[in-house]
Design a protein around this motif. Structure first.
Motif, short mmCIF file in Angstrom:
data_model
loop_
_atom_site.label_atom_id
_atom_site.label_comp_id
_atom_site.label_asym_id
_atom_site.label_seq_id
_atom_site.Cartn_x
_atom_site.Cartn_y
_atom_site.Cartn_z
N VAL A 121 -3.45 -6.67 -1.64
CA VAL A 121 -2.46 -5.68 -2.08
C VAL A 121 -3.01 -4.99 -3.31
O VAL A 121 -3.60 -5.63 -4.18
N PHE A 123 -1.95 -2.50 -6.48
CA PHE A 123 -0.84 -1.88 -7.22
C PHE A 123 -1.32 -0.60 -7.90
O PHE A 123 -2.45 -0.12 -7.65
N TYR A 124 -0.49 -0.12 -8.79
CA TYR A 124 -0.65 1.24 -9.35
C TYR A 124 0.02 1.17 -10.72
O TYR A 124 0.88 1.96 -11.03
N VAL A 153 4.73 0.07 -8.03
CA VAL A 153 4.36 0.66 -6.74
C VAL A 153 3.07 -0.01 -6.24
O VAL A 153 2.15 -0.24 -7.02
N GLY A 154 3.03 -0.34 -4.96
CA GLY A 154 1.84 -0.96 -4.40
C GLY A 154 1.77 -0.72 -2.90
O GLY A 154 2.70 -0.16 -2.30
N TYR A 155 0.67 -1.15 -2.31
CA TYR A 155 0.49 -1.01 -0.86
C TYR A 155 -0.53 -2.04 -0.42
O TYR A 155 -1.25 -2.61 -1.23
N HIS A 156 -0.57 -2.29 0.87
CA HIS A 156 -1.55 -3.22 1.41
C HIS A 156 -2.87 -2.51 1.70
O HIS A 156 -2.89 -1.43 2.28
N HIS B 156 -2.01 -0.03 6.35
CA HIS B 156 -2.13 -1.48 6.50
C HIS B 156 -0.80 -2.16 6.20
O HIS B 156 -0.14 -1.85 5.21
N GLY B 157 -0.45 -3.11 7.05
CA GLY B 157 0.74 -3.94 6.82
C GLY B 157 0.30 -5.32 6.35
O GLY B 157 -0.88 -5.57 6.09
N LEU B 242 2.50 5.78 -2.15
CA LEU B 242 1.50 4.91 -1.54
C LEU B 242 1.93 4.30 -0.21
O LEU B 242 1.24 3.44 0.34
N PRO B 244 4.79 2.69 2.86
CA PRO B 244 5.74 1.57 3.00
C PRO B 244 5.11 0.27 2.50
O PRO B 244 3.93 0.04 2.71
N PHE B 245 5.90 -0.55 1.86
CA PHE B 245 5.37 -1.81 1.31
C PHE B 245 6.41 -2.89 1.59
O PHE B 245 6.41 -3.50 2.67
#
Lengths: 407, 407
Positions: A121, A123-124, A153-156, B156-157, B242, B244-245
């Motif tokens: 993951v 982040f930001y 805020v984050g994402y995979h 990516h999920g 960024l 969906p998380f």
């Protein structure tokens, strides 16, 4: 604690007795990856110690694994116990006789990923970075988006393309939109870095539970440097509405050495005050960040010194946010801070910020102006932190050299 | 081929000799997960066959693993060989005598994740779904974003929260923005599904290479049903910029049975024409999708019949896009189509579309109107496909029941 080590040179360098980071290495003679602890310019071979029955029986199997997974899953009591034993061993000159069995020079070792990455993951969490990128990507609106101060805020990202420092980075190909609106395809022309700090989960959780920020140290094993290579042209065209994908997924480099949280105790520093106050699940009884001084070198020239201590969201808040929806953690989950950027122009941890969207080149050696990465360029990120001894420890480095895109 | 099986009832149901999907199961008597192939209401025990030296020696070890990884990594020659042998065995009545050793009733088996998920990528490949969500999430702009017809948008999920069908789904908690602008926290009030089809990578690739869409069948082992549970209120607040998380990462359910690509040969169907023509790396010599008829049941009431054949981007294009930047593939990578929605109102594969943002409730049983999921609700997604025999095969089901959020 002011102990000294019998390993030559260890006390005066970034890998003294107060650091003891973990990694996975192999040698030409014995090509199977195994675990070690760095001390000075040497690697203490944990498998050799386990074979010699140095650790307690229930701990030994973890040091016969090729990565840190088994050891990290054992949790803080095992982490503390092993750290204590290794500190004693490396401070006890009677072990010097066993140098040949126990130590491998770093120069003779090949380093591997220190652990198998479960989920990655990103982040930001730097307000300065998010603001700079907002100005660059969305010049006509407020730079900081409405949600930014309410949640980290984050994402995979792609776990399968996390690679150890030193792995060559092949320039990615992809789609981009030209200024005239035409859709172009080819090697990225805006290849960038993101200087980040990553945190590695040791102790996982069950699905449907969450982790309080106060329980950060019960789950997180340590920290590792991260370079989240980014193709800005690919990213800009693809990222609405589901976020970055191919602009990031081609490679993410991490350092060879995982610094245990205990080695960062002296680096704890107050984190910035937050306004508005975050929701209760993000509030910390003892709010702290880590005072890591980062350095970004581009072909050997230092171009930025990002300060990690100023990150708006702390690693503990990232962990709490990531799990508040009930998402489980696994041993080996890696979550990174996002680009570390400070308020000053020379504290920016990405080139798109340093060169302001490619409009203000930086010099990376005599007569070598740069905006984005060229083939053959090398970027090396390092960091230091205050040590318990009063000196500093070094969090190793994460480096990579750009190779031309495939035809 | 018009063979029949000696397993009672197999020939007339969705799991006949032309299907033979793979899964991982255990029994009360033998709780270690092992691999099996579904035939009728029975599971053919692949470990028992391997132990009995049924397969070639180099293949047997794969069937002593707890998941499909080892077998999938062997590639198409092994997949074809095993499928051929299993078809012969299940068509040869002389094996009926060994039923007790070889077969386990589905009713007595506990099913596990059929493979360890490496990276999980979710696409957004239905034009109707993307258009509907654009209208709902961004009512003031063009529903389809400028990049959508140029590339298969994806992200990516969380691989660590992919769970097998039947796993209870704990309602996620999280932040959302109330219509008055206040930031609220609590259990999601807009819990939704996404009916999708996933594809599982068997044969991985090296970093820095790409996969042509024409090589789809060299890498992809098979298909599995996916329910990408989605908390729309959490997602709406977090997803810019960024993606969906937490609105997605709390759980993704997949079916118990992986249908091999060979079983879908008769389901190949022309995919929609594309305008504009995509870039060369996305062009297929033989462009096809799969004619899967999906069904979504909400507490037993069928509320939608999404048609997979109409997906704008094909699975082969998704694979080519995902790797064009040099990202490597690993055995166990799962990539899903995104919500499958057709042009008609009753062909929408998510509830936010079916109820048009919660404004048009659907009846899920007498006097039970629904907009989003309530605690205790069960959703079951199934799909059928034309079979080589002229009948149909069933792709199993993916089901889950909503449990209340934790306090």
């Amino acid at each position: 604690m002011n102990a000294t080590s019998w390993v030559d040179g260890a006390d005066t360098g970034p890998y003294g007795l107060h650091h003891l980071p973990y990694g996975a290495f192999s040698t030409a003679k014995d090509p199977a990856p195994r675990l070690g602890v760095r001390i000075g310019d040497q690697i203490l071979d944990l498998r050799a110690l386990a074979t010699g029955q140095f650790f307690l029986p229930w701990i030994r199997p973890a040091f016969h694994e090729q990565g840190l997974g088994g050891f990290m899953a054992m949790g803080p009591p095992a982490w503390r116990l092993v750290r204590h034993q290794l500190t004693e061993l490396l401070g006890d000159a009677r072990y010097r006789d066993q140098s040949e069995t126990l130590l491998v020079p770093v120069a003779k070792a090949r380093m591997h990923l220190p652990f198998q990455v479960a989920d990655y993951v990103d982040f930001y969490a730097s307000e300065h970075h998010a603001t700079n990128l907002g100005r660059l990507f969305r010049p006509d609106s407020e730079p900081l988006l409405p949600n930014w101060k309410h949640l980290p805020v984050g994402y995979h990202g792609r776990a399968g393309t996390v690679v150890p420092s030193g792995t060559p980075i092949v320039r990615p190909r992809g789609q981009r939109k030209a200024p005239d609106g035409a859709i172009a395809f080819g090697p990225s022309a805006r290849l960038d870095i993101e200087a980040e700090v990553g945190f590695v989960v040791g102790v996982g959780t069950e699905l449907g539970t969450g982790v309080s920020p106060d329980d950060f140290a019960e789950h997180v094993f340590g920290a590792v440097l991260v370079n989240d290579w980014s193709a800005r042209d690919i990213q800009a065209w693809e990222y609405v509405p589901l976020g970055p994908f191919l602009g990031k997924s081609f490679a993410t480099s991490i350092g060879h050495w995982v610094t245990p949280l205990d080695a960062l105790a002296a680096a704890k520093a107050p984190a910035p005050a937050q306004d508005p106050e975050p929701l209760p699940y993000l509030r910390e009884t003892d709010r702290y960040g880590f005072d890591l001084s980062m350095s970004v070198r581009w072909n050997g020239t230092e171009v930025a010194r990002p300060p990690f201590a100023g990150m708006y969201w702390t690693p503990a808040q990232m962990l709490a946010h990531m799990t508040v929806n009930g998402a489980s953690l696994r041993t080996g989950d890696l979550f990174a801070s996002g680009t570390v950027s400070g308020p000053d122009a020379d504290q920016r941890g990405s080139f798109i910020e340093l060169t302001w969207g490619g409009k203000e080149p930086v010099e990376v050696g005599e007569g070598s102006p740069r905006t984005f990465l060229e083939d053959g360029d090398t970027v090396t990120i390092t960091a230091t932190a205050p040590a318990a001894s009063g000196g500093t420890i070094g969090l190793g480095e994460v480096t990579g050299t750009i190779q031309p895109a495939l035809e």
